[in-house]
Write a protein that holds these residues in place. Sequence first.
Motif, PDB file in Angstrom:
ATOM      1  N   ALA A  75       0.815  -1.215   0.000  1.00  0.00           N
ATOM      2  CA  ALA A  75       0.000   0.000   0.000  1.00  0.00           C
ATOM      3  C   ALA A  75       0.850   1.266   0.000  1.00  0.00           C
ATOM      4  O   ALA A  75       0.314   2.370   0.008  1.00  0.00           O
ATOM      5  CB  ALA A  75      -0.927   0.010   1.211  1.00  0.00           C
ATOM      6  N   SER A  76       2.163   1.136  -0.036  1.00  0.00           N
ATOM      7  CA  SER A  76       3.064   2.285   0.062  1.00  0.00           C
ATOM      8  C   SER A  76       3.410   2.854  -1.309  1.00  0.00           C
ATOM      9  O   SER A  76       3.217   2.212  -2.350  1.00  0.00           O
ATOM     10  CB  SER A  76       4.344   1.877   0.786  1.00  0.00           C
ATOM     11  N   ASP A  77       3.961   4.075  -1.282  1.00  0.00           N
ATOM     12  CA  ASP A  77       4.425   4.697  -2.516  1.00  0.00           C
ATOM     13  C   ASP A  77       5.612   3.939  -3.107  1.00  0.00           C
ATOM     14  O   ASP A  77       5.816   3.945  -4.324  1.00  0.00           O
ATOM     15  CB  ASP A  77       4.823   6.152  -2.254  1.00  0.00           C
ATOM     16  N   ALA A  78       6.391   3.319  -2.227  1.00  0.00           N
ATOM     17  CA  ALA A  78       7.554   2.554  -2.704  1.00  0.00           C
ATOM     18  C   ALA A  78       7.107   1.418  -3.629  1.00  0.00           C
ATOM     19  O   ALA A  78       7.731   1.161  -4.663  1.00  0.00           O
ATOM     20  CB  ALA A  78       8.344   2.006  -1.514  1.00  0.00           C
ATOM     21  N   PHE A  79       6.016   0.744  -3.239  1.00  0.00           N
ATOM     22  CA  PHE A  79       5.520  -0.329  -4.103  1.00  0.00           C
ATOM     23  C   PHE A  79       4.936   0.232  -5.387  1.00  0.00           C
ATOM     24  O   PHE A  79       5.057  -0.377  -6.451  1.00  0.00           O
ATOM     25  CB  PHE A  79       4.466  -1.168  -3.383  1.00  0.00           C
ATOM     26  N   ALA A  80       4.289   1.413  -5.329  1.00  0.00           N
ATOM     27  CA  ALA A  80       3.750   2.032  -6.546  1.00  0.00           C
ATOM     28  C   ALA A  80       4.871   2.290  -7.544  1.00  0.00           C
ATOM     29  O   ALA A  80       4.721   2.035  -8.751  1.00  0.00           O
ATOM     30  CB  ALA A  80       3.024   3.327  -6.193  1.00  0.00           C
ATOM     31  N   ASP A  81       6.009   2.792  -7.037  1.00  0.00           N
ATOM     32  CA  ASP A  81       7.152   3.016  -7.928  1.00  0.00           C
ATOM     33  C   ASP A  81       7.683   1.687  -8.460  1.00  0.00           C
ATOM     34  O   ASP A  81       8.042   1.572  -9.645  1.00  0.00           O
ATOM     35  CB  ASP A  81       8.261   3.754  -7.179  1.00  0.00           C
ATOM     36  N   LEU A  82       7.730   0.679  -7.574  1.00  0.00           N
ATOM     37  CA  LEU A  82       8.209  -0.630  -7.997  1.00  0.00           C
ATOM     38  C   LEU A  82       7.263  -1.253  -9.022  1.00  0.00           C
ATOM     39  O   LEU A  82       7.699  -1.901  -9.980  1.00  0.00           O
ATOM     40  CB  LEU A  82       8.334  -1.549  -6.775  1.00  0.00           C
ATOM     41  N   TRP A  83       5.952  -1.031  -8.844  1.00  0.00           N
ATOM     42  CA  TRP A  83       4.950  -1.558  -9.775  1.00  0.00           C
ATOM     43  C   TRP A  83       5.134  -0.954 -11.168  1.00  0.00           C
ATOM     44  O   TRP A  83       5.066  -1.658 -12.181  1.00  0.00           O
ATOM     45  CB  TRP A  83       3.551  -1.257  -9.241  1.00  0.00           C
ATOM     46  N   THR A  84       5.375   0.349 -11.204  1.00  0.00           N
ATOM     47  CA  THR A  84       5.603   1.004 -12.494  1.00  0.00           C
ATOM     48  C   THR A  84       6.846   0.444 -13.172  1.00  0.00           C
ATOM     49  O   THR A  84       6.831   0.124 -14.371  1.00  0.00           O
ATOM     50  CB  THR A  84       5.752   2.523 -12.300  1.00  0.00           C
ATOM     51  N   ALA A  85       7.920   0.319 -12.399  1.00  0.00           N
ATOM     52  CA  ALA A  85       9.165  -0.208 -12.962  1.00  0.00           C
ATOM     53  C   ALA A  85       8.984  -1.660 -13.419  1.00  0.00           C
ATOM     54  O   ALA A  85       9.466  -2.061 -14.489  1.00  0.00           O
ATOM     55  CB  ALA A  85      10.286  -0.107 -11.940  1.00  0.00           C
ATOM     56  N   ALA A  86       8.280  -2.450 -12.594  1.00  0.00           N
ATOM     57  CA  ALA A  86       8.078  -3.865 -12.927  1.00  0.00           C
ATOM     58  C   ALA A  86       7.243  -4.023 -14.187  1.00  0.00           C
ATOM     59  O   ALA A  86       7.521  -4.886 -15.029  1.00  0.00           O
ATOM     60  CB  ALA A  86       7.421  -4.585 -11.754  1.00  0.00           C
ATOM     61  N   ASN A  87       6.210  -3.190 -14.329  1.00  0.00           N
ATOM     62  CA  ASN A  87       5.367  -3.303 -15.516  1.00  0.00           C
ATOM     63  C   ASN A  87       6.063  -2.779 -16.759  1.00  0.00           C
ATOM     64  O   ASN A  87       5.775  -3.231 -17.872  1.00  0.00           O
ATOM     65  CB  ASN A  87       4.044  -2.568 -15.289  1.00  0.00           C
ATOM     66  N   THR A  88       6.962  -1.830 -16.585  1.00  0.00           N
ATOM     67  CA  THR A  88       7.771  -1.394 -17.725  1.00  0.00           C
ATOM     68  C   THR A  88       8.616  -2.558 -18.230  1.00  0.00           C
ATOM     69  O   THR A  88       8.671  -2.834 -19.437  1.00  0.00           O
ATOM     70  CB  THR A  88       8.673  -0.221 -17.321  1.00  0.00           C
ATOM     71  N   ARG A  89       9.242  -3.264 -17.285  1.00  0.00           N
ATOM     72  CA  ARG A  89      10.045  -4.424 -17.678  1.00  0.00           C
ATOM     73  C   ARG A  89       9.151  -5.543 -18.208  1.00  0.00           C
ATOM     74  O   ARG A  89       9.521  -6.265 -19.125  1.00  0.00           O
ATOM     75  CB  ARG A  89      10.865  -4.933 -16.485  1.00  0.00           C
ATOM     76  N   ALA A  90       7.951  -5.674 -17.614  1.00  0.00           N
ATOM     77  CA  ALA A  90       7.038  -6.740 -18.046  1.00  0.00           C
ATOM     78  C   ALA A  90       6.613  -6.543 -19.501  1.00  0.00           C
ATOM     79  O   ALA A  90       6.567  -7.493 -20.287  1.00  0.00           O
ATOM     80  CB  ALA A  90       5.808  -6.781 -17.144  1.00  0.00           C
ATOM     81  N   GLN A  91       6.291  -5.283 -19.858  1.00  0.00           N
ATOM     82  CA  GLN A  91       5.883  -5.015 -21.239  1.00  0.00           C
ATOM     83  C   GLN A  91       7.012  -5.320 -22.206  1.00  0.00           C
ATOM     84  O   GLN A  91       6.807  -5.935 -23.261  1.00  0.00           O
ATOM     85  CB  GLN A  91       5.443  -3.545 -21.357  1.00  0.00           C
ATOM     86  N   GLN A  92       8.198  -4.906 -21.836  1.00  0.00           N
ATOM     87  CA  GLN A  92       9.351  -5.172 -22.691  1.00  0.00           C
ATOM     88  C   GLN A  92       9.647  -6.667 -22.762  1.00  0.00           C
ATOM     89  O   GLN A  92      10.019  -7.189 -23.816  1.00  0.00           O
ATOM     90  CB  GLN A  92      10.564  -4.398 -22.165  1.00  0.00           C
ATOM     91  N   SER A  93       9.449  -7.362 -21.624  1.00  0.00           N
ATOM     92  CA  SER A  93       9.689  -8.805 -21.607  1.00  0.00           C
ATOM     93  C   SER A  93       8.644  -9.559 -22.430  1.00  0.00           C
ATOM     94  O   SER A  93       8.957 -10.555 -23.076  1.00  0.00           O
ATOM     95  CB  SER A  93       9.680  -9.314 -20.166  1.00  0.00           C
ATOM     96  N   LEU A  94       7.392  -9.068 -22.391  1.00  0.00           N
ATOM     97  CA  LEU A  94       6.339  -9.716 -23.172  1.00  0.00           C
ATOM     98  C   LEU A  94       6.660  -9.656 -24.662  1.00  0.00           C
ATOM     99  O   LEU A  94       6.464 -10.632 -25.387  1.00  0.00           O
ATOM    100  CB  LEU A  94       4.990  -9.039 -22.897  1.00  0.00           C
ATOM    101  N   GLN A  95       7.178  -8.517 -25.094  1.00  0.00           N
ATOM    102  CA  GLN A  95       7.592  -8.418 -26.492  1.00  0.00           C
ATOM    103  C   GLN A  95       8.717  -9.399 -26.796  1.00  0.00           C
ATOM    104  O   GLN A  95       8.739 -10.012 -27.865  1.00  0.00           O
ATOM    105  CB  GLN A  95       8.044  -6.996 -26.793  1.00  0.00           C
ATOM    106  N   ARG A  96       9.631  -9.550 -25.838  1.00  0.00           N
ATOM    107  CA  ARG A  96      10.727 -10.488 -26.060  1.00  0.00           C
ATOM    108  C   ARG A  96      10.212 -11.919 -26.159  1.00  0.00           C
ATOM    109  O   ARG A  96      10.705 -12.724 -26.948  1.00  0.00           O
ATOM    110  CB  ARG A  96      11.766 -10.366 -24.940  1.00  0.00           C
ATOM    111  N   ILE A  97       9.204 -12.241 -25.327  1.00  0.00           N
ATOM    112  CA  ILE A  97       8.617 -13.589 -25.389  1.00  0.00           C
ATOM    113  C   ILE A  97       8.039 -13.841 -26.777  1.00  0.00           C
ATOM    114  O   ILE A  97       8.258 -14.887 -27.388  1.00  0.00           O
ATOM    115  CB  ILE A  97       7.520 -13.752 -24.316  1.00  0.00           C
ATOM    116  N   LEU A  98       7.284 -12.856 -27.283  1.00  0.00           N
ATOM    117  CA  LEU A  98       6.654 -13.024 -28.586  1.00  0.00           C
ATOM    118  C   LEU A  98       7.688 -13.091 -29.707  1.00  0.00           C
ATOM    119  O   LEU A  98       7.422 -13.649 -30.770  1.00  0.00           O
ATOM    120  CB  LEU A  98       5.672 -11.878 -28.841  1.00  0.00           C
ATOM    121  N   LYS A  99       8.871 -12.525 -29.443  1.00  0.00           N
ATOM    122  CA  LYS A  99       9.941 -12.576 -30.437  1.00  0.00           C
ATOM    123  C   LYS A  99      10.870 -13.772 -30.224  1.00  0.00           C
ATOM    124  O   LYS A  99      11.801 -13.969 -30.998  1.00  0.00           O
ATOM    125  CB  LYS A  99      10.753 -11.282 -30.389  1.00  0.00           C
TER     126      LYS A  99
END
Length: 434
Positions: A137-161
């Motif tokens: 519930a903290s701001d630290a996790f919100a920042d981590l969530w944004t960073a994680a989803n940035t990597r997740a989107q990039q990783s999803l593209q890598r999976i498809l490639k």
Amino acid sequence: MAVPDPTLSGRAENGVPAATAEAKRSSKGRSAAVIVCLVLAALLTTPAAIAYWGQRTLNDTTRYVNTVGPLVDSPEVQDAIATKVTDTIQDQVDIEALLNDVFAGVITDRPRLQRLVGPLSGAINSLIDRQVREFLASDAFADLWTAANTRAQQSLQRILKGDQSGAVSLQGEQIVLDVSQVIDQVKQRLIDRGLTILQNVPVPDVDKQIVLMEAPEVKKLRTIYAFANPVAQWLIVVVALLYLLALVLSRRRPRTTVIIGALLAANALLIALALTVGRQLFIDALSGTTFGPASAVFYDTLLSYLERGRQVFFRLGLAIVVIGWFAGPNKSGTAVRAAVRDGLEGIGAALSDGPVGTAGRWVAANARWLRVAVGLLGAVVLLWGNNISQGRLFWSLALVALLLVVVQLLVGAGRASAASRPVPPAEAVAGTAN
């Protein structure tokens, strides 16, 4: 033997004029082209909309992160991650065994020891769960969530490639999300609060992952991605051009307008059906996993842009149907159109003095292409920035209606000004001679 009369060379056999026969063939050709354009556009509208959403959302890191960003506040998502992290930490630390070991030399009475260890063990497990949820519930996790989803989107593209690395990866026949950073930060928070027994506890890699989806068909997805991605952003443009070409070629444009609106509305309903079926399949695929309870909210959030676009195009289709009816030759449409036109032109005529009349004469001479320009401007306003919404649809339609009213007012002013303008003598003499 009779010689063909040259004056009959312009006639076809059976007494049908050649020009008339040619016109009929041309008309049939245009009608066939209109039908082909409409059929192709109707078949491609739903795939184009889904492909455009996928290309814009899954390929665009910023849009993807903005789309899934609100999930950080979702109770279902927080609960799924909290359950995974808490279970992982507790599975690696046998709290009761540690407490028994600590107090074994202090309390020799076994029943007393058990009565003490039980509540303490429960208290420590509650502390772990509380710290996990406070972190989520903290701001630290919100920042981590944004960073994680940035990597997740990039990783999803890598999976498809075909690349297996990244925060989201393909493990066997499962697509998994790496939550190791969340586990590490929660462990550090607990250690900082005195629970040093976690300091040297290793967490296996398998326990740092949340299964997002079973993916036995990932090879097919890669094939589809490789084929569809290059054309996804242009397919919707092709569909729009097909609708426009059908309208331009049509000899009965009001009727074609109604058909186009009906096709857009029907495809919007088809997209709604596809979203509903896909939602159930997605939930079924994740049922029984840690992320299962959050699957519905994740799906709804991820496809929210497509859902908004579907609603907009359904309403746009209905609006186009009304416009086609209003512009058609039917009695009610003609009566309404005539009343509105005459009323606006009457108001414009009252304003025909001075600059308004001068501008009106130019508008009256160019009214047709000005109306087309107004329609194109409305389309630009609706689609500008790729952030389609019902509010944007309302304002684009309102802008088009307002500008069309202004055009018709100026047409009335221009016609009144032209009618009241004195005829120069040279023109009057020429007119008498004619």
